[in-house]
Design an enzyme around this catalytic site. Structure first.
Site, short mmCIF file in Angstrom:
data_model
loop_
_atom_site.label_atom_id
_atom_site.label_comp_id
_atom_site.label_asym_id
_atom_site.label_seq_id
_atom_site.Cartn_x
_atom_site.Cartn_y
_atom_site.Cartn_z
N VAL A 138 0.86 -1.26 0.03
CA VAL A 138 0.00 -0.17 -0.03
C VAL A 138 0.89 1.10 0.01
CG1 VAL A 138 -1.94 1.33 1.18
CG2 VAL A 138 -1.85 -1.23 1.35
N CYS A 139 0.50 1.93 -0.87
CA CYS A 139 1.42 3.23 -0.94
C CYS A 139 1.41 4.26 0.53
CB CYS A 139 1.10 4.22 -2.25
SG CYS A 139 1.89 5.68 -2.29
N VAL A 140 2.52 4.32 0.80
CA VAL A 140 2.49 5.35 2.18
C VAL A 140 1.69 6.67 1.87
CG1 VAL A 140 4.99 5.89 1.83
CG2 VAL A 140 3.74 5.93 4.22
#
Lengths: 119, 126
Positions: free
Chosen positions: A77-79
């Site tokens: 998941v992209c931070v």
């Protein structure tokens, strides 16, 4: 063949996550590998364990968690996209992890194909 | 995903199709582009359809309370990202010309753009 997958849309609102899941499952059944799925834009909403769909509906989040567990798929998941939308470590479903956009670029480099699901 | 990606150089194209502020796609696309610069890949950007609006000069966003991120496109050169392509039909359909854009670009027909896409290893479309 190694397929990297990019999902850019949230669950239930959009077909992207469903299609990506069915694609990943079919690819694995055919003997291909799906080393990583990267969740970006509203796609980050696919990762929260707070998700509770009605019982007679598919559970999109749990489905990803099971795929990760059964086939060692790295669910990233992209931070930056996650923080913008309130997605943090403490609400991640099993199998998901938060990391940077470099993981998407790396999937593009290391996989034979990077397949995007979204608008 | 444990093998080293060191030394592998692929042709990455970021395909921008959407207007800059109605949705977050353009801004988050730019974020990936900037990260990709750190991986020493052969990166290019394409602007088609409403995506051409992302690089139009004179963007003022105060009225919608959003950050004007268009100056970042001018900074791409500093990241060695210099291949910017714009679809000719996309500009013309919107009454725009190359002079309306805030960065130096190569204008291609849709057919030429398709050929360029076919040459890429990775096309990431936002």
């Amino acid at each position: 063949m190694k397929f990297g997958i990019l999902i850019n849309e949230g669950p239930y609102n959009h077909q992207a996550s469903d299609s990506a899941y069915l694609f990943a499952k079919a690819a694995i059944e055919k003997g291909h590998q799906v080393p990583r799925v990267f969740f970006y834009h509203d796609g980050v909403y696919n990762s929260t364990k707070l998700t509770e769909p009605p019982q007679d509906d598919r559970h999109i989040v749990n489905r990803w968690s099971k795929l990760a567990q059964d086939h060692k798929v790295d669910l990233v998941v992209c931070v930056a996209a996650g923080l913008r939308r309130g997605i943090k470590d403490e609400i991640l479903a099993p199998g998901f992890r938060i990391s940077g956009l470099g993981q998407l670029v790396e999937a593009g480099i290391q996989c034979d194909r990077l397949v995007t699901f979204g608008d | 995903m444990d093998e080293a990606s060191e030394g592998v150089v692929k042709k990455f194209m970021f395909l921008n199709r959407k207007a800059p502020y109605g949705t977050i796609y353009a801004l988050e696309s730019l974020e990936v582009v900037l990260i990709s610069a750190a991986f020493d890949q052969d990166v290019s950007l394409a602007f088609v359809d409403d995506g051409v609006y992302q690089i139009v000069k004179g963007q003022h966003t105060k009225g919608i309370d959003q950050k004007n991120f268009s100056p970042t496109y001018r900074a791409l050169e500093g990241y060695d990202i210099e291949k910017l392509y714009v679809e000719k039909e996309g500009l013309e359909a919107r009454g725009l010309t190359e002079d309306d854009l805030l960065v130096d670009v190569t204008v291609l027909s849709a057919a030429e753009m398709a050929n360029l896409m076919a040459e890429q290893d990775v096309v990431i479309s936002f």
